[in-house]
Design a protein around this motif. Structure first.
Motif, PDB file in Angstrom:
ATOM      1  N   LEU A   1     -12.181   1.933   4.338  1.00  0.00           N
ATOM      2  CA  LEU A   1     -12.858   1.237   3.244  1.00  0.00           C
ATOM      3  C   LEU A   1     -11.867   0.416   2.426  1.00  0.00           C
ATOM      4  CD1 LEU A   1     -15.354   3.972   1.998  1.00  0.00           C
ATOM      5  CD2 LEU A   1     -15.919   1.804   3.105  1.00  0.00           C
ATOM      6  N   PHE A   2     -10.674   0.961   2.211  1.00  0.00           N
ATOM      7  CA  PHE A   2      -9.661   0.217   1.459  1.00  0.00           C
ATOM      8  C   PHE A   2      -9.285  -1.063   2.192  1.00  0.00           C
ATOM      9  CE2 PHE A   2      -5.255  -0.953   0.687  1.00  0.00           C
ATOM     10  CZ  PHE A   2      -5.240  -1.083  -0.693  1.00  0.00           C
ATOM     11  N   ILE A   3      -9.048  -0.950   3.496  1.00  0.00           N
ATOM     12  CA  ILE A   3      -8.677  -2.127   4.287  1.00  0.00           C
ATOM     13  C   ILE A   3      -9.784  -3.178   4.241  1.00  0.00           C
ATOM     14  CG2 ILE A   3      -8.215  -2.960   6.633  1.00  0.00           C
ATOM     15  CD1 ILE A   3      -6.870  -0.256   7.186  1.00  0.00           C
TER      16      ILE A   3
ATOM     17  N   PHE B   1     -12.302  -3.667   1.945  1.00  0.00           N
ATOM     18  CA  PHE B   1     -12.481  -4.317   0.645  1.00  0.00           C
ATOM     19  C   PHE B   1     -11.235  -5.079   0.210  1.00  0.00           C
ATOM     20  CE2 PHE B   1     -15.866  -1.084   0.281  1.00  0.00           C
ATOM     21  CZ  PHE B   1     -16.915  -1.932  -0.035  1.00  0.00           C
ATOM     22  N   TYR B   2     -10.077  -4.644   0.679  1.00  0.00           N
ATOM     23  CA  TYR B   2      -8.835  -5.356   0.374  1.00  0.00           C
ATOM     24  C   TYR B   2      -8.878  -6.752   0.981  1.00  0.00           C
ATOM     25  CZ  TYR B   2      -3.801  -5.843  -0.448  1.00  0.00           C
ATOM     26  OH  TYR B   2      -2.571  -6.252  -0.894  1.00  0.00           O
ATOM     27  N   LYS B   3      -9.296  -6.810   2.231  1.00  0.00           N
ATOM     28  CA  LYS B   3      -9.384  -8.109   2.902  1.00  0.00           C
ATOM     29  C   LYS B   3     -10.556  -8.926   2.366  1.00  0.00           C
ATOM     30  CE  LYS B   3      -7.225  -6.693   7.245  1.00  0.00           C
ATOM     31  NZ  LYS B   3      -7.373  -6.548   8.709  1.00  0.00           N
ATOM     32  N   LYS B   4     -11.674  -8.245   2.073  1.00  0.00           N
ATOM     33  CA  LYS B   4     -12.856  -8.941   1.569  1.00  0.00           C
ATOM     34  C   LYS B   4     -12.585  -9.630   0.247  1.00  0.00           C
ATOM     35  CE  LYS B   4     -17.746  -8.261   0.493  1.00  0.00           C
ATOM     36  NZ  LYS B   4     -18.868  -7.287   0.389  1.00  0.00           N
ATOM     37  N   ASN B   5     -11.747  -9.012  -0.585  1.00  0.00           N
ATOM     38  CA  ASN B   5     -11.423  -9.587  -1.892  1.00  0.00           C
ATOM     39  C   ASN B   5     -10.286 -10.606  -1.813  1.00  0.00           C
ATOM     40  OD1 ASN B   5     -12.854  -8.131  -4.409  1.00  0.00           O
ATOM     41  ND2 ASN B   5     -12.673  -6.695  -2.703  1.00  0.00           N
ATOM     42  N   GLY B   6      -9.799 -10.849  -0.603  1.00  0.00           N
ATOM     43  CA  GLY B   6      -8.836 -11.936  -0.422  1.00  0.00           C
ATOM     44  C   GLY B   6      -7.412 -11.617  -0.774  1.00  0.00           C
ATOM     45  N   TYR B   7      -7.049 -10.329  -0.813  1.00  0.00           N
ATOM     46  CA  TYR B   7      -5.670  -9.988  -1.153  1.00  0.00           C
ATOM     47  C   TYR B   7      -4.750 -10.075   0.063  1.00  0.00           C
ATOM     48  CZ  TYR B   7      -7.776  -8.293  -5.426  1.00  0.00           C
ATOM     49  OH  TYR B   7      -8.475  -8.214  -6.604  1.00  0.00           O
TER      50      TYR B   7
ATOM     51  N   PHE C   1       0.832  -1.204   0.000  1.00  0.00           N
ATOM     52  CA  PHE C   1       0.000   0.000   0.000  1.00  0.00           C
ATOM     53  C   PHE C   1       0.870   1.259   0.000  1.00  0.00           C
ATOM     54  CE2 PHE C   1      -2.319   3.314   2.358  1.00  0.00           C
ATOM     55  CZ  PHE C   1      -3.451   3.425   1.570  1.00  0.00           C
ATOM     56  N   ILE C   2       1.848   1.320   0.888  1.00  0.00           N
ATOM     57  CA  ILE C   2       2.730   2.494   0.989  1.00  0.00           C
ATOM     58  C   ILE C   2       3.557   2.657  -0.272  1.00  0.00           C
ATOM     59  CG2 ILE C   2       4.685   3.499   2.235  1.00  0.00           C
ATOM     60  CD1 ILE C   2       3.641   2.113   4.764  1.00  0.00           C
ATOM     61  N   GLY C   3       4.141   1.562  -0.747  1.00  0.00           N
ATOM     62  CA  GLY C   3       4.973   1.618  -1.942  1.00  0.00           C
ATOM     63  C   GLY C   3       4.206   1.999  -3.192  1.00  0.00           C
ATOM     64  N   SER C   4       2.915   1.636  -3.237  1.00  0.00           N
ATOM     65  CA  SER C   4       2.088   1.940  -4.405  1.00  0.00           C
ATOM     66  C   SER C   4       1.642   3.398  -4.429  1.00  0.00           C
ATOM     67  CB  SER C   4       0.858   1.031  -4.439  1.00  0.00           C
ATOM     68  OG  SER C   4       1.239  -0.322  -4.554  1.00  0.00           O
TER      69      SER C   4
ATOM     70  N   LEU D   1      -8.224   7.030  -2.299  1.00  0.00           N
ATOM     71  CA  LEU D   1      -9.464   6.749  -3.017  1.00  0.00           C
ATOM     72  C   LEU D   1      -9.171   6.011  -4.320  1.00  0.00           C
ATOM     73  CD1 LEU D   1     -12.512   7.066  -3.237  1.00  0.00           C
ATOM     74  CD2 LEU D   1     -12.156   9.334  -4.237  1.00  0.00           C
ATOM     75  N   GLY D   2      -8.077   6.375  -4.979  1.00  0.00           N
ATOM     76  CA  GLY D   2      -7.675   5.684  -6.205  1.00  0.00           C
ATOM     77  C   GLY D   2      -7.342   4.229  -5.950  1.00  0.00           C
ATOM     78  N   MET D   3      -6.655   3.953  -4.845  1.00  0.00           N
ATOM     79  CA  MET D   3      -6.351   2.568  -4.481  1.00  0.00           C
ATOM     80  C   MET D   3      -7.631   1.799  -4.190  1.00  0.00           C
ATOM     81  SD  MET D   3      -3.044   1.953  -4.550  1.00  0.00           S
ATOM     82  CE  MET D   3      -2.759   0.588  -3.428  1.00  0.00           C
ATOM     83  N   LEU D   4      -8.570   2.465  -3.530  1.00  0.00           N
ATOM     84  CA  LEU D   4      -9.850   1.827  -3.212  1.00  0.00           C
ATOM     85  C   LEU D   4     -10.615   1.461  -4.476  1.00  0.00           C
ATOM     86  CD1 LEU D   4     -12.143   1.029  -1.260  1.00  0.00           C
ATOM     87  CD2 LEU D   4     -12.853   3.431  -1.256  1.00  0.00           C
ATOM     88  N   LEU D   5     -10.689   2.385  -5.425  1.00  0.00           N
ATOM     89  CA  LEU D   5     -11.399   2.118  -6.681  1.00  0.00           C
ATOM     90  C   LEU D   5     -10.662   1.079  -7.519  1.00  0.00           C
ATOM     91  CD1 LEU D   5     -12.425   5.757  -7.676  1.00  0.00           C
ATOM     92  CD2 LEU D   5     -13.853   3.986  -6.649  1.00  0.00           C
ATOM     93  N   GLY D   6      -9.344   1.037  -7.388  1.00  0.00           N
ATOM     94  CA  GLY D   6      -8.557   0.062  -8.137  1.00  0.00           C
ATOM     95  C   GLY D   6      -8.891  -1.368  -7.764  1.00  0.00           C
ATOM     96  N   ILE D   7      -9.361  -1.582  -6.542  1.00  0.00           N
ATOM     97  CA  ILE D   7      -9.749  -2.929  -6.113  1.00  0.00           C
ATOM     98  C   ILE D   7     -10.909  -3.455  -6.956  1.00  0.00           C
ATOM     99  CG2 ILE D   7     -10.765  -4.245  -4.203  1.00  0.00           C
ATOM    100  CD1 ILE D   7      -9.211  -2.510  -2.281  1.00  0.00           C
ATOM    101  N   PHE D   8     -11.796  -2.545  -7.369  1.00  0.00           N
ATOM    102  CA  PHE D   8     -12.988  -2.954  -8.115  1.00  0.00           C
ATOM    103  C   PHE D   8     -12.753  -3.013  -9.625  1.00  0.00           C
ATOM    104  CE2 PHE D   8     -14.402  -0.892  -4.208  1.00  0.00           C
ATOM    105  CZ  PHE D   8     -15.214  -1.873  -3.667  1.00  0.00           C
TER     106      PHE D   8
END
Length: 248
Positions: free
Chosen positions: A235-237, A239-245, A104-107, A152-159
């Motif tokens: 929200l990122f945390i 959905f990140y976990k929900k999607n299994g990453y 997350f930090i590196g991205s 927010l960009g990272m959050l939308l990137g999950i979807f």
């Protein structure tokens, strides 16, 4: 608490920086600069007969900032994350020694850095001159806004399933963050909504600076930005976990 390894973050930063310059990402800051130059020319040489006008130059700066922060942060973070998913390298990273926080930090850091630099470059381009106090407020508010945009960009990137779908997902958000503050002086309902989004708080700050109205930043604007940063992270945390990453 997970251990953060600087060398792993540095490796991700290097990878993301190379991707930033070879993708469509580099177009966004160039567009923000060009847009600001165009607005300064229109306001100064067409609307004001070539004379300097702080309010008009502030308008050019505000719109340039909103374009850069709203577009660059969201779109580029989303696109780079979507690329990782499309190439199946995200799953490899998450099942290797790189943990989610390091990724997350590196991205975020490369996009955050380039977006923040462009924010400062836009000030002289717009023709604005700031005092030390104004520079301090400008720095604080644009950094908070840029951080919010990147998260927010990272959050939308999950979807986003792939890089092509990134534009479809991010465009409504980018347009909302850009157009609502831009037209808030014309449309009353937009003015109300603008108070509750970070790009609106930034535009209001620049407007106050240009017209020498104090305080430059309302307390409500600061609270809104902090809340949006916290909400975006949570929200990122989730959905990140929900999607299994997140690996166990």
């Amino acid at each position: 608490m997970k251990t953060i390894h600087i060398n792993k973050i540095a490796a991700i930063i290097e990878m993301k920086t190379r991707a930033f310059f070879r993708k469509n990402c580099i177009i966004m800051p160039i567009f923000a600069i060009g847009f600001t130059i165009m607005l300064r020319f229109l306001y100064q040489y067409i609307a004001n007969d070539g004379a300097y006008n702080a309010v008009l130059n502030g308008e050019a700066l505000a719109m340039g900032l909103v374009t850069n922060i709203g577009g660059n942060g969201i779109y580029c973070c989303s696109l780079l994350l979507a690329e990782e998913k499309e190439k199946k390298t995200l799953r490899v990273l998450m099942t290797s020694s790189v943990n989610a926080l390091e990724f997350f930090i590196g991205s975020i850091l490369p996009v955050f850095f380039f977006t923040a630099v462009i924010n400062f470059i836009l000030v002289p381009i717009s023709g604005m001159t700031l005092t030390l106090t104004q520079w301090i407020w400008f720095t604080v508010m644009t950094i908070l806004g840029t951080l919010t945009s990147c998260i927010l960009g990272m959050l939308l990137g999950i979807f986003a399933k792939d890089q092509v779908s990134t534009s479809t997902i991010t465009t409504p958000f980018i347009l909302t963050l850009m157009l609502v503050p831009m037209f808030s002086t014309i449309i009353e309902s937009f003015k109300t909504v603008s108070h509750f989004i970070f790009t609106g708080a930034i535009m209001e700050m620049i407007s106050n600076i240009a017209s020498h109205q104090t305080p430059y930043v309302e307390l409500s604007g600061m609270i809104v930005m902090v809340i949006e940063i916290i909400l975006a992270i949570l929200l990122f945390i989730f959905f990140y976990k929900k999607n299994g990453y997140e690996k166990d």
